[in-house]
Design a protein around this motif. Structure first.
Motif, PDB file in Angstrom:
ATOM      1  N   VAL A   1     190.663  -4.573  31.896  1.00  0.00           N
ATOM      2  CA  VAL A   1     190.573  -4.742  33.342  1.00  0.00           C
ATOM      3  C   VAL A   1     191.839  -4.182  33.989  1.00  0.00           C
ATOM      4  O   VAL A   1     192.942  -4.272  33.435  1.00  0.00           O
ATOM      5  CB  VAL A   1     190.367  -6.223  33.729  1.00  0.00           C
ATOM      6  N   LEU A   2     191.662  -3.551  35.154  1.00  0.00           N
ATOM      7  CA  LEU A   2     192.765  -3.000  35.946  1.00  0.00           C
ATOM      8  C   LEU A   2     192.739  -3.660  37.318  1.00  0.00           C
ATOM      9  O   LEU A   2     191.722  -3.641  38.008  1.00  0.00           O
ATOM     10  CB  LEU A   2     192.602  -1.481  36.096  1.00  0.00           C
ATOM     11  N   VAL A   3     193.861  -4.266  37.695  1.00  0.00           N
ATOM     12  CA  VAL A   3     194.024  -4.822  39.040  1.00  0.00           C
ATOM     13  C   VAL A   3     194.958  -3.880  39.796  1.00  0.00           C
ATOM     14  O   VAL A   3     196.084  -3.643  39.358  1.00  0.00           O
ATOM     15  CB  VAL A   3     194.617  -6.242  39.006  1.00  0.00           C
ATOM     16  N   GLN A   4     194.489  -3.349  40.913  1.00  0.00           N
ATOM     17  CA  GLN A   4     195.275  -2.420  41.711  1.00  0.00           C
ATOM     18  C   GLN A   4     195.783  -3.108  42.966  1.00  0.00           C
ATOM     19  O   GLN A   4     195.002  -3.554  43.802  1.00  0.00           O
ATOM     20  CB  GLN A   4     194.448  -1.195  42.092  1.00  0.00           C
ATOM     21  N   CYS A   5     197.110  -3.219  43.090  1.00  0.00           N
ATOM     22  CA  CYS A   5     197.689  -3.818  44.296  1.00  0.00           C
ATOM     23  C   CYS A   5     197.645  -2.810  45.442  1.00  0.00           C
ATOM     24  O   CYS A   5     197.862  -1.617  45.250  1.00  0.00           O
ATOM     25  CB  CYS A   5     199.143  -4.220  44.038  1.00  0.00           C
ATOM     26  N   GLN A   6     197.383  -3.332  46.618  1.00  0.00           N
ATOM     27  CA  GLN A   6     197.431  -2.527  47.824  1.00  0.00           C
ATOM     28  C   GLN A   6     198.333  -3.216  48.837  1.00  0.00           C
ATOM     29  O   GLN A   6     198.134  -4.392  49.101  1.00  0.00           O
ATOM     30  CB  GLN A   6     196.027  -2.331  48.428  1.00  0.00           C
ATOM     31  N   PRO A   7     199.362  -2.555  49.371  1.00  0.00           N
ATOM     32  CA  PRO A   7     199.798  -1.188  49.091  1.00  0.00           C
ATOM     33  C   PRO A   7     200.255  -1.022  47.634  1.00  0.00           C
ATOM     34  O   PRO A   7     200.695  -1.993  47.022  1.00  0.00           O
ATOM     35  CB  PRO A   7     200.984  -1.000  50.053  1.00  0.00           C
ATOM     36  N   PRO A   8     200.179   0.219  47.124  1.00  0.00           N
ATOM     37  CA  PRO A   8     200.508   0.443  45.702  1.00  0.00           C
ATOM     38  C   PRO A   8     202.016   0.504  45.452  1.00  0.00           C
ATOM     39  O   PRO A   8     202.550   1.521  45.002  1.00  0.00           O
ATOM     40  CB  PRO A   8     199.821   1.776  45.397  1.00  0.00           C
ATOM     41  N   ALA A   9     202.699  -0.585  45.740  1.00  0.00           N
ATOM     42  CA  ALA A   9     204.151  -0.649  45.552  1.00  0.00           C
ATOM     43  C   ALA A   9     204.459  -1.061  44.115  1.00  0.00           C
ATOM     44  O   ALA A   9     203.586  -1.520  43.371  1.00  0.00           O
ATOM     45  CB  ALA A   9     204.759  -1.649  46.529  1.00  0.00           C
ATOM     46  N   VAL A  10     205.716  -0.926  43.735  1.00  0.00           N
ATOM     47  CA  VAL A  10     206.164  -1.303  42.398  1.00  0.00           C
ATOM     48  C   VAL A  10     205.888  -2.781  42.151  1.00  0.00           C
ATOM     49  O   VAL A  10     206.169  -3.629  43.009  1.00  0.00           O
ATOM     50  CB  VAL A  10     207.675  -1.031  42.249  1.00  0.00           C
ATOM     51  N   VAL A  11     205.314  -3.100  40.991  1.00  0.00           N
ATOM     52  CA  VAL A  11     205.103  -4.503  40.619  1.00  0.00           C
ATOM     53  C   VAL A  11     206.456  -5.067  40.175  1.00  0.00           C
ATOM     54  O   VAL A  11     207.090  -4.557  39.257  1.00  0.00           O
ATOM     55  CB  VAL A  11     204.054  -4.633  39.495  1.00  0.00           C
ATOM     56  N   THR A  12     206.891  -6.131  40.850  1.00  0.00           N
ATOM     57  CA  THR A  12     208.239  -6.666  40.636  1.00  0.00           C
ATOM     58  C   THR A  12     208.257  -7.929  39.786  1.00  0.00           C
ATOM     59  O   THR A  12     209.327  -8.343  39.338  1.00  0.00           O
ATOM     60  CB  THR A  12     208.887  -6.974  41.988  1.00  0.00           C
ATOM     61  N   SER A  13     207.117  -8.559  39.573  1.00  0.00           N
ATOM     62  CA  SER A  13     207.070  -9.767  38.731  1.00  0.00           C
ATOM     63  C   SER A  13     205.676  -9.895  38.145  1.00  0.00           C
ATOM     64  O   SER A  13     204.677  -9.441  38.725  1.00  0.00           O
ATOM     65  CB  SER A  13     207.439 -11.015  39.539  1.00  0.00           C
ATOM     66  N   LEU A  14     205.622 -10.529  36.966  1.00  0.00           N
ATOM     67  CA  LEU A  14     204.364 -10.622  36.226  1.00  0.00           C
ATOM     68  C   LEU A  14     204.389 -11.875  35.362  1.00  0.00           C
ATOM     69  O   LEU A  14     205.416 -12.218  34.770  1.00  0.00           O
ATOM     70  CB  LEU A  14     204.203  -9.379  35.333  1.00  0.00           C
TER      71      LEU A  14
END
Length: 960
Positions: free
Chosen positions: A581-594
């Motif tokens: 599965v792929l989750v795409q954040c919008q806006p496509p900014a750098v993911v900073t925490s996970l």
């Protein structure tokens, strides 16, 4: 006596701290930064590498490592092992020579510098008179021959470095036997090469840069043969029986010369330009290796046609009709051949070629058909693509470990099965107590899994996320395919590839659950991939979901990069971790925490705009929360936009200055006194500068880290099963901390296993905490009723941890850049705090819970916070009372990238990058220590002058 004790001083606790905490930098993993020299001892079977910073590192069998550092920090130019000794000589770029020895000390052996020496000429002589260009350690082990730029050869005694002036070989003495017409045309110039005769130690071959080569008799101090070359000389190599030698030259040619007793001026047997007839690059080094089947191996560096291949870094291997030019992606520093070193052996029979390139070590198997590469057990090129993040997982279960190794072995089928050929010494360190993984994310979208259990950082498996996306490069492209008639026959080797197809592929965050085999990785363009381990190749569709983090906001426009385009339809993945599965954040900014919770099947992700929660079992977005503040317009600009806006602001300001001055001159029309003009200009300059200082794109980076202008920037995410609504019922929860000092807490309702696929996961915001000092939140932790950190997901189910205490009250620890604060749950009332910035003047960069065991007894261990500050110090702080236990200086405060790259382990160790290609490993624990321990056996050698008995040398290799 109590009145003499300072407040808070407890002698019992002080003794316990000595049993728990100890700081050591133990070993450097990876590839040496900026290597400059290479040496090899066939006698010890050890390899030495020197660097531009003055470091020297010795390697043998896996686990056998030694390191030394020249005090001068000058570039190491040459390394030469003393024949049949545990000694070597280094030449630095300041023209100094250094003698190093492997010697025993306090029951262990270490690499120690014995002597240093600088060759000095007579008063008034130019520096070139003694500038060393060639070094020959003689087989007698008593002297060094030093060739210089002046053409003279000095003889230096070992180990005292005393110059034996009566044995100096002058260029004038050499030229006495050379024909006059040759002497008139060519002076000797500098000494390019010195080679001892393989059968007669009383003769040495001297090569001068202009092409003259002479055979010098050491006993009679005279030239016995001279060889008149017409091209600039690069290097020399004796054939095994001493009847011939090879010279290689600047024009890309090599020449074979006979050495006979009668002819004092022999003609060359053969002169060949391998890649002629067009102008070629110099051949800087050459080997001629004999074999039983009669066909020699001719191996040389360079020689490529200048016009078409002048930028290639190549080494060619020729054996009969077989010829391959190995093409390296970085500059070749040096290379050597491993062959039979037994004096009684009739043939060389080469087995391997070891190449030190600027960015990696490559070993080629010359015994196996096709000459495949050998997988190195150490000196891994960590930076084959730039490292963007790291993640450490301790104590990996055996089953998961074997499955990862199995997936990696399927990727390594193109490597040779040859045992590692550099096998000197014996690793006697105890087996690692557990299996540890270090995962590194890279700019090209790959994640590499490293065995970090012991001294050697060994690559187990490489995961690529590129196949999910559409990029400019075709994954089926094969860089090594050659046409049948292609000439030169180039073949790319090595793994170093600094170029990324798309910078958006870069991995920014990694989270691996060692119990379930689930892996989450997040990237630069807002992509979050959830993967599971599959032992077989598979082809399937990757489900897509989109998380709009600005859904409740109006008037915002993203100015950064676009999201990555995904492939339609099924995608084929090789065995290993496969995304589902792929989750795409919008806006496509750098993911900073996970954060990943494999028991609840949830993944949480955050960017500079907000955070979201995704159910990867139902493949459904649970919720998103926007954390943007109205003043956070800068968060909607990509990094390029920020640079452009800063330039635009400065440009506009200076244009206003110019316009204003022009207009003011026009208004004055040339009248008015000079003081009024100066005063008006000064006032305008001051107003403009004030305006520039207030520009929103500028900020004081001394006060905050680079991202601190984004108050909504999500720094940390944390799952916990704790008391959030009341003290009688605990529930799953998600916590998020931002750059503006805000902590959000959400209650989660996760359906039981039997209804997990039928009912949705629900979330509701329960708490919002605003820290008064508004410093960025870098860590969140919940302590149970015993003040113990909550266990990892599935840790209790695998009987690897006690069940958390749900009877006593829980506590919340919030770590900000400036202080540590403990709150009671569920009321969230402040209990105690430790102000770090106010007291110490530093800021927290990393904080991790680590378990410290006593070195005196196995019955005692405790959990503490390991904290890294922006000054490079590491502080250990007790839980839950937040008392500073000890402080260690670790990283230079100027080393910003080293501080940013630091990662702590669960048991009090850590890693940080000391260069783009090297991790420094350190330990804070007395119990958990990974360091080299090895023994080097010195084989028995009998010669005319010396007899050496076998002795053992053990190395603890601990660096202070």
């Amino acid at each position: 006596m109590r009145r003499f004790l300072r407040p808070g001083h407890d002698p019992v606790r002080e003794r316990l701290k000595r049993d728990l905490f100890q700081f050591n930098k133990t070993v450097e993993h990876g590839f040496p930064h900026q290597p400059s020299a290479l040496g090899y001892s066939p006698f010890l079977r050890l390899m030495a590498i020197g660097t531009r910073s003055g470091a020297i590192k010795l390697y043998g069998a896996p686990g056998v490592e030694f390191m030394g550092l020249h005090e001068e920090n000058n570039t190491v130019m040459q390394i030469h092992f003393i024949p049949d000794q545990c000694q070597l000589v280094t030449l630095l770029d300041d023209n100094s020579l250094h003698l190093w020895s492997l010697k025993q000390h306090s029951g262990a052996s270490e690499l120690r510098e014995e002597h240093r020496f600088t060759l000095k000429g007579p008063p008034g002589s130019p520096p070139s008179a003694t500038q060393i260009t060639a070094v020959l350690p003689h087989s007698s082990r008593e002297v060094l021959y030093l060739g210089t730029e002046s053409g003279n050869i000095f003889v230096v005694e070992l180990p005292s470095f005393r110059v034996l002036e009566d044995r100096t070989i002058t260029s004038e003495a050499v030229l006495q036997r050379v024909p006059e017409d040759y002497c008139n045309r060519r002076s000797c110039e500098l000494v390019e090469a010195l080679r001892e005769h393989p059968k007669n130690p009383d003769q040495i071959l001297i090569g001068y840069s202009r092409g003259l080569i002479v055979l010098w008799d050491l006993q009679n101090n005279k030239v016995t043969h001279h060889f008149l070359g017409s091209q600039q000389l690069e290097n020399l190599y004796w054939q095994r029986d001493g009847s011939k030698f090879i010279s290689c030259h600047y024009d890309g040619s090599y020449t074979q010369w006979p050495v006979s007793g009668d002819n004092r001026q022999p003609e060359p047997l053969e002169n060949l330009v391998p890649y002629g007839p067009f102008p070629c690059k110099a051949i800087s080094k050459i080997y001629w290796q004999t074999t039983k089947n009669g066909l020699p191996y001719i191996i040389f560096q360079g020689g490529m046609p200048r016009a078409s291949y002048g930028d290639r870094h190549s080494i060619s291997v020729v054996h009969g009709s077989q010829q391959t030019a190995f093409d390296f992606t970085s500059r070749v520093i040096d290379f050597f051949i491993i062959f039979s070193s037994e004096p009684t052996a009739e043939f060389d029979d080469p087995s391997a070629m070891v190449v030190l390139a600027e960015e990696e070590l490559v070993v080629i198997d010359l015994k196996t058909a096709g000459w495949p590469a050998v997988h190195p057990p150490y000196l891994a090129s960590l930076h084959c693509s730039a490292i963007t993040c790291s993640h450490h997982v301790s104590n990996i279960p055996l089953k998961l470990w074997e499955r990862i190794i199995s997936a990696g072995s399927k990727q390594n089928i193109h490597y040779s099965n040859m045992p590692w050929p550099i096998d000197g010494g014996t690793n006697i360190a105890p087996d690692p107590p557990q299996r540890d993984l270090l995962l590194t994310g890279h700019e090209d979208g790959t994640v590499r899994f490293w065995d970090a259990s012991g001294v050697c950082l060994h690559l187990l498996y490489k995961l690529s996320t590129v196949r999910v996306f559409l990029t400019d490069a075709d994954p089926n492209d094969n860089m090594n395919t050659l046409g049948e008639d292609e000439w030169p026959p180039l073949r790319k080797v090595g793994t170093f590839d600094p170029y990324s197809d798309d910078p958006r592929l870069g991995i920014q965050k990694i989270y691996l659950c060692k119990y379930s085999g689930y892996l989450a990785v997040a990237g630069t363009a807002g992509q979050v991939l959830v993967m599971e381990l599959n032992d077989e190749d598979a082809e399937h569709v990757v489900d897509h979901a989109e998380a709009d983090l600005l859904q409740d906001q109006e008037g915002y426009r993203w100015k950064g990069h676009e999201k990555l385009k995904t492939r339609d339809g099924p995608v084929r993945f090789e065995a290993g971790f496969q995304p589902f599965v792929l989750v795409q954040c919008q806006p496509p900014a750098v993911v900073t925490s996970l954060a990943l919770h494999s028991e609840w099947k949830l993944v949480a992700f955050g960017t500079s705009h907000g955070f979201g929660l995704f159910d990867h079992q139902q493949k459904r977005l649970v919720f998103v929360k926007c954390t943007l503040h109205p003043s956070d317009q800068l968060a909607l600009e990509g990094p390029l936009s920020r640079v452009k806006s800063l330039k635009k602001s400065l440009r506009q300001s200076f244009r206003r200055i110019r316009r204003s001055r022009v207009s003011s001159r026009k208004r004055r029309g040339g009248s008015g006194n000079a003081s009024e003009v100066q005063e008006a200009n000064a006032k305008f300059d001051q107003d403009t500068l004030q305006e520039m200082e207030l520009a929103p794109v500028q900020r004081k980076i001394e006060a905050r880290s680079a991202e601190d202008s984004f108050t909504g920037f999500v720094r940390t995410l944390y799952f916990a099963d704790t008391f959030l609504r009341d003290s009688s019922r605990h529930c799953p929860s998600l916590w998020a901390g931002t750059n503006g000092g805000t902590v959000y807490a959400f209650c989660l309702r996760v359906p039981p296993a039997e209804r997990r696929m039928d009912e949705p996961v629900r979330a509701e915001q329960a708490k919002e905490i605003q820290l008064m000092h508004r410093a960025p939140v870098v860590g969140i932790l919940v302590l149970d009723g015993r003040s113990t950190p909550l266990p990892e997901p599935l840790e209790v189910a695998h009987d690897l941890s006690k069940s958390p205490d749900m009877q006593g009250s829980h506590q919340l620890l919030v770590v900000s850049e400036e202080q540590f604060k403990v709150f009671t749950l569920p009321k969230v009332s402040s209990k105690l705090k430790l102000k770090l910035t106010a007291l110490e003047g530093c800021r927290v960069r990393k904080a991790t819970v680590a378990n410290f065991g006593s070195c005196k007894t196995d019955d005692y261990s405790e959990n503490d916070l390991a904290v890294l500050t922006n000054l490079g110090d590491i502080q250990i702080i007790s839980l839950p009372f937040l008392k500073l236990q000890i402080r260690y200086p670790c990283i230079r405060k100027e080393d910003v990238s080293g501080i940013a790259s630091c990662v702590f382990t669960k048991y009090g160790q850590g890693f940080y990058l000391i260069s783009p290609s090297e991790f420094e490993r350190f330990s804070l624990s007395t119990k958990w220590l990974v360091e080299p321990r090895c023994i080097v056996d010195m084989p028995e050698v009998t010669s005319n002058n010396h007899v050496h008995s076998k002795s053992g040398m053990e190395n603890a290799a601990r660096k202070s």
